[in-house]
Design an enzyme around this catalytic site. Structure first.
Site, PDB file in Angstrom:
ATOM      1  N   ASP A   1       0.865  -1.168   0.000  1.00 44.21           N
ATOM      2  CA  ASP A   1       0.000   0.000   0.000  1.00 44.21           C
ATOM      3  C   ASP A   1       0.912   1.231   0.000  1.00 44.21           C
ATOM      4  O   ASP A   1       2.108   1.117   0.276  1.00 44.21           O
ATOM      5  CB  ASP A   1      -0.880  -0.040   1.253  1.00 44.21           C
TER       6      ASP A   1
ATOM      7  N   ASP B   1      -0.154   5.156   1.054  1.00 45.16           N
ATOM      8  CA  ASP B   1      -0.388   6.094   2.158  1.00 45.16           C
ATOM      9  C   ASP B   1      -0.489   5.359   3.495  1.00 45.16           C
ATOM     10  O   ASP B   1      -1.312   4.470   3.672  1.00 45.16           O
ATOM     11  CB  ASP B   1      -1.679   6.886   1.913  1.00 45.16           C
TER      12      ASP B   1
END
Length: 250
Positions: free
Chosen positions: A37, A39
Site C-alpha cells: 500500500d 499512504d
C-alpha cells in the site's frame, strides 16, 4: 473465492510483533514478490480523511463506493474534492522510516516490489519523482485500476505480471479493511503495519481482516522476511504497466 476462505480459516492469530531469533521455522514460506500500500505504509499518514469526508459529503461508509452510486455531475464534484485533499497532502509527504532499507533488502534478493493504492496516479508519480530514490515500484496501480481494494483484482493482476502464484506474494499495508482483506481474498500472506498501536487489541480482526502478521514498523518487516520466509526472486522486474485499467471478475 474458495481459496481465500480456506486460507483465512486455516490462519491462526496474527504472529507477534516481536520475533524470537532462536525460533527459526523449519519450513519457511517462499516469497517471490511483495505488494505495498502507499499512504500510511510507504509514506507517513498525512491525508486528512475526516476533512475529505466533509468536503465530498460522505460521512459514513466507503467513500469511493458511495460516490460511485451518485449521478455523474455529483460524482465529478466529489471526486474533485477528494483529489484536492490528496493534492494538499503531497507537500507533507514523507517516507515511512525504514522504507529504503526494506526495499534495498528486497532488491538484494531480486524480489519485485509492486504498489496498490486507492490514491490517484499523480500522487504515485509525486512519490516516485520527489521522494523514492530506488528502483520504482512496478506495477504501481492507483484507484484508476478498477476494481480497487479491498477487491483483490489489482493484486492478482500484479502477480500475473510477475508470473508468480498469489501464494508466492505478500501484501503489506496499514488498513485491515482494505489491504489485509484484499491480500487475504487474493490468497496471499498479509502483513498489517500498525505504527500507532491501534490493533494491540486484535478482537476487531476477524475473518478476512485477520492478517498473517502484525508489525509496528517497516524495520520489523525486514527481520520478519529474513526469519519467517525464503525470498526467492529471480530478477528485478521493472517496466511500464502494459495492461490498461480493467474490470476484474475476482
Amino acid at each position: 473465492m474458495m481459496l481465500a476462505r480456506t486460507f483465512c480459516a486455516a490462519r491462526s492469530s496474527p504472529r507477534s510483533r516481536f520475533m524470537s531469533a532462536s525460533a527459526q521455522p523449519a519450513n519457511r514460506g517462499v516469497i517471490k514478490g511483495v505488494i505495498f500500500d502507499m499512504d500510511g505504509t510507504l509514506t507517513m499518514p498525512v491525508i486528512d480523511f475526516t476533512e475529505m469526508r466533509r468536503r465530498c459529503g460522505v460521512l459514513t461508509g466507503d467513500v469511493l463506493d458511495t460516490i460511485a452510486g451518485w449521478p455523474a455531475d455529483k460524482q465529478h464534484a466529489a471526486n474533485q474534492a477528494i483529489k484536492d485533499v490528496e493534492d494538499e497532502a503531497l507537500v507533507r509527504m514523507q517516507l515511512m522510516p525504514g522504507l529504503l532499507e526494506l526495499c534495498s533488502f528486497l532488491e538484494s534478493k531480486h524480489v519485485p516490489r509492486g504498489l496498490v493504492t486507492r490514491n490517484v496516479d499523480t500522487s504515485v508519480k509525486y512519490f516516485h519523482d520527489k521522494h523514492f530514490t530506488l528502483t520504482p515500484f512496478w506495477p504501481a496501480l492507483s484507484r484508476d485500476f478498477k476494481p480497487y481494494k479491498p477487491n483483490p483484482g489489482a493484486l492478482l493482476h500484479i502477480c500475473q505480471q510477475w508470473s508468480i502464484m498469489p501464494q508466492e506474494a505478500i501484501m503489506i499495508g496499514d488498513s485491515a479493511r482494505d489491504d489485509v482483506v484484499a491480500g487475504n481474498r487474493a490468497g496471499m500472506g498479509t502483513i498489517l503495519l500498525d505504527t500507532t498501536g491501534a490493533y494491540v487489541d486484535q478482537s476487531s480482526l476477524q475473518g478476512d481482516m485477520k492478517p498473517t502478521h502484525i508489525v509496528s514498523s517497516l524495520a520489523q518487516i525486514c527481520k520478519l522476511l529474513q526469519h519467517e520466509y525464503s525470498c526467492q526472486g529471480t530478477a528485478n522486474i521493472t517496466g511500464p504497466v502494459t495492461a490498461t485499467p480493467t474490470e476484474s471478475s475476482s
